[in-house]
Scaffold this active site. Structure first.
Site, PDB file in Angstrom:
ATOM      1  N   ASP A   1      -0.656  -6.187   5.027  1.00  0.00           N
ATOM      2  CA  ASP A   1      -1.706  -5.957   4.026  1.00  0.00           C
ATOM      3  C   ASP A   1      -2.023  -7.240   3.236  1.00  0.00           C
ATOM      4  OD1 ASP A   1      -1.299  -3.208   4.719  1.00  0.00           O
ATOM      5  OD2 ASP A   1       0.267  -3.046   3.183  1.00  0.00           O
TER       6      ASP A   1
ATOM      7  N   GLU B   1      -8.866   3.682   4.080  1.00  0.00           N
ATOM      8  CA  GLU B   1      -8.049   2.915   3.118  1.00  0.00           C
ATOM      9  C   GLU B   1      -8.398   1.432   3.239  1.00  0.00           C
ATOM     10  OE1 GLU B   1      -3.979   3.672   4.259  1.00  0.00           O
ATOM     11  OE2 GLU B   1      -4.157   2.574   6.128  1.00  0.00           O
TER      12      GLU B   1
HETATM   13  O1  FUB Z   1       1.443  -0.970   3.646  1.00  0.00           O
HETATM   14  C1  FUB Z   1       1.382   0.372   3.237  1.00  0.00           C
HETATM   15  C2  FUB Z   1       0.045   0.931   3.535  1.00  0.00           C
HETATM   16  O2  FUB Z   1      -0.238   0.770   4.911  1.00  0.00           O
HETATM   17  C3  FUB Z   1      -1.100   0.266   2.847  1.00  0.00           C
HETATM   18  O3  FUB Z   1      -1.217   0.572   1.508  1.00  0.00           O
HETATM   19  C4  FUB Z   1      -2.199   0.754   3.715  1.00  0.00           C
HETATM   20  O4  FUB Z   1      -3.410   0.101   3.547  1.00  0.00           O
HETATM   21  C5  FUB Z   1      -1.609   0.542   5.093  1.00  0.00           C
HETATM   22  O5  FUB Z   1      -1.770  -0.768   5.550  1.00  0.00           O
END
Ligand code: FUB
Length: 339
Positions: free
Chosen positions: A32, A240
């Site tokens: 991320d 997301e």
């Molecule tokens: O790294 C944890 C979660 O996985 C992140 O918050 C999301 O965007 C996904 O990449």
């Protein structure tokens, strides 16, 4: 916001092909990547993936059990990458329960701000903020979550007029479905295929960068025909990993489609949107999640992303970078992370 990844997903992606980029670091697992240029230097604010063997994999991403952040820095793309050590530990966030997920950072008036999602002690995600005089920390967390925030994946965009905006949200394990109309409902359900999909959220930040200056709004994200996405459009609808950048006066909102593993983008004329869908920015990578950031450095544009090249495990990721190019009409050339 992740469901069980699975080997089947792994097999459906680009296994057997050659990655176009190599992991930026290999001594720890990172994911991320939110990259920024501060004082001419590149700083990457990633999640720090760990193998929490005591946590079982589940549909809400419980196996993403991260406990601290390490900030990476580099003078230029292709140069050595430094791990600046622990910048913030979950034990130093008074309200935190578990799972430090994807962070972002901003700078204003001599202070660096680290924005992070973490579950509180009731297992509900909110966003927090921590401050430091250094871009690499250590950061000191505020005692409470940012009022009015919820869900995951904060992204702060600072516009050329000095205003700052906080984008956030993620469905499934990211809990956005519990917050329709900014009200908490522990039973909030995912949308059915024919229903309009959940939208990411935005609010302008107050001058102190620690509070919201206005009520949280939905980011208007529209399909090519100007219509809202339905849940069944899951190869294009928001899931997301919001990111906002500006290029030649246009605002670009990019995000992950989660269960279909694309990074997509949409363009608009205001930080609030509406943003109209333009296409895939990055095709699915190895691993379930796809999450990125975009920066300009020395006249070139770069996409930071991750995959699971080093581990082969969906919760042990490694950050990477590749150049990103625009077409003359401002659209972005789709990137395939494997040749
Ligand atoms: O790294 C944890 C979660 O996985 C992140 O918050 C999301 O965007 C996904 O990449």
């Amino acid at each position: 916001a992740l469901s069980c990844l699975s080997l089947s997903t792994f097999a459906q992606t680009e296994t057997g092909k050659t990655p176009i980029s190599q992991p930026l670091v290999s001594h720890i697992y990172t994911a991320d990547p939110s990259a920024h240029v501060f004082n001419g230097k590149i700083y990457i604010y990633p999640s720090h993936d760990i193998d929490a063997k005591d946590v079982k994999e589940d549909d809400d991403g419980g196996h993403f059990a991260m406990r601290d952040y390490h900030i990476l820095s580099m003078d230029k793309i292709g140069g050595p990458v430094k791990d600046n050590g622990v910048a913030l530990d979950i034990k130093d966030i008074p309200w935190a329960g578990r799972q430090l997920w994807a962070p972002d950072a901003a700078y204003k008036n001599g202070t660096y701000y680290l924005y992070f999602p973490v579950k509180d002690k009731q297992d509900v995600f909110h966003l927090g903020v921590a401050t430091s005089k250094s871009p690499v920390g250590p950061f000191k967390a505020e005692p409470q979550p940012m009022k009015g925030t919820y869900s995951i994946d904060p992204c702060v965009f600072q516009d050329t007029d000095g205003k700052s905006y906080l984008y956030f949200g993620g469905i499934w394990g990211g809990q956005l479905q519990r917050w329709d109309n900014n009200q908490y409902d522990a039973k909030g359900a995912l949308k059915k295929p024919e229903e309009v999909a959940y939208l990411p959220r935005v609010a302008r930040l107050a001058a102190d960068m620690k509070e919201l200056a206005e009520p949280v709004k939905a980011v208007q994200l529209l399909d090519e025909n100007g219509k809202p996405f339905l849940e069944k459009d899951n190869d294009k609808r928001f899931f997301e990993a919001a990111w906002l950048h500006k290029y030649k006066g246009k605002y670009y909102f990019s995000y992950s489609t989660g269960d279909t593993h694309n990074l997509c983008y949409a363009m608009g004329d205001s930080p609030y949107g509406p943003f109209t869908y333009k296409g895939v920015l990055l095709k699915p990578v190895l691993g379930w999640t796809n999450h990125h950031s975009i920066i300009e450095k020395d006249g070139k544009w770069y996409l930071f992303y991750h995959d699971i090249q080093l581990s082969g495990k969906t919760h042990l990721r490694n950050v990477k970078v590749t150049e990103m190019t625009y077409n003359p009409d401002g659209t972005i050339k789709t990137i395939d992370a494997y040749k």
